[in-house]
Design an enzyme around this catalytic site. Sequence first.
Site, PDB file in Angstrom:
ATOM      1  N   LYS A 195      66.530  -6.625  63.941  1.00  0.00           N
ATOM      2  CA  LYS A 195      65.888  -5.428  63.400  1.00  0.00           C
ATOM      3  C   LYS A 195      64.600  -5.850  62.707  1.00  0.00           C
ATOM      4  CE  LYS A 195      66.589  -1.524  60.324  1.00  0.00           C
ATOM      5  NZ  LYS A 195      67.547  -0.739  59.552  1.00  0.00           N
ATOM      6  N   LYS A 248      65.923  -3.533  67.729  1.00  0.00           N
ATOM      7  CA  LYS A 248      65.330  -2.318  67.171  1.00  0.00           C
ATOM      8  C   LYS A 248      63.992  -2.631  66.533  1.00  0.00           C
ATOM      9  CE  LYS A 248      66.266   0.957  63.545  1.00  0.00           C
ATOM     10  NZ  LYS A 248      67.004   1.206  62.352  1.00  0.00           N
TER      11      LYS A 248
END
Length: 324
Positions: A195, A248
Amino acid sequence: MFDKRIRPRRLRISENMRALVRETDLSAKDFVYPIFVVAGENIREEILSMPNCFHLSVDNAVELAKKISALGIPAVEVFGLPEYKDEIGSGAWDMNSPVQRAIAAIKKAVPEILIVGDVCLCQYTTHGHCGKICGGYVDNDETLKLLQKVALSQAEAGADIVAPSDMMDGRVAAIREALDENNFSNVAIMSYAVKYASAFYGPFRDAADSAPQFGDRKQYQMDFANSREALKEVALDLDEGADIIMVKPALAYLDIVSKVREKIYQPVATYNVSGEYAMVKAAAQNGWIDEKRIVLESLTAMKRAGADIIITYHAIDAAQWLGK
Ligand code: PBG
């Protein structure tokens, strides 16, 4: 020199020919639809920076889950806006919070749909960081104890998958241990392993009221200039017991999705985040792009890059466009 026997265009001659040789097949079954739940009843308020996404009270979230399931989308991910915030984010494991109530209500009304719980504290802390603050710094190991409580409360409510998005070191192991000790060995962990600290989360932070009140998230989310580091994060999380690995955001990070896909056997998910969604919606509303074609092209690209699972706010539209 042009060898006239070899003509790739032969296999592009008609829709059926193209369908016959198509390498990537996008389907509603690939999607997870994120929902934002709030306290109260009969609430359905559109999120300004995310057109056609809504803050929903639990009753309306249940109705939406029925529709999602009927469209062939296998899963929802539940985010919540709590009724109160404090220093440690205790609303995140309160069984009366909107998330826990929504998980339980959806499980009861639509038992076949998979429910993913987002395990994080940022919506629930007064300071908006994803962990416990000690001396101006997010304390990693203290935060792990809180994340265990969040994951457990979601499992107790009926979540099938818990998805830690906090980026603390060691959280997958901590959550796996807590789940196993409490008879939740069948609850899977989808780790937001990779992330990045990204400006693409902007609209979500409005939607979830989770922007940090001081500093930023760069001390725990990843530097977007790095890609080897992504593989390190993936290896650690798999070692700790992650069942599914997430990358992500999605669109600006498809090189990472592809690298991760080549390296591991486990399913790879990617999160087509709020900023990516908002840009498409804004351009479409201005008539500058063909929304349907842009969305289907982008989602197919995510799958082609190697994502087995796509978490996307476009899921409902895309499922309708794709048919079942
Ligand atoms: C919580 C969380 C965020 C997103 C998912 N979980 C925001 C953040 O890290 O700031 C972003 C989702 C999106 O932008 O659509 N930590």
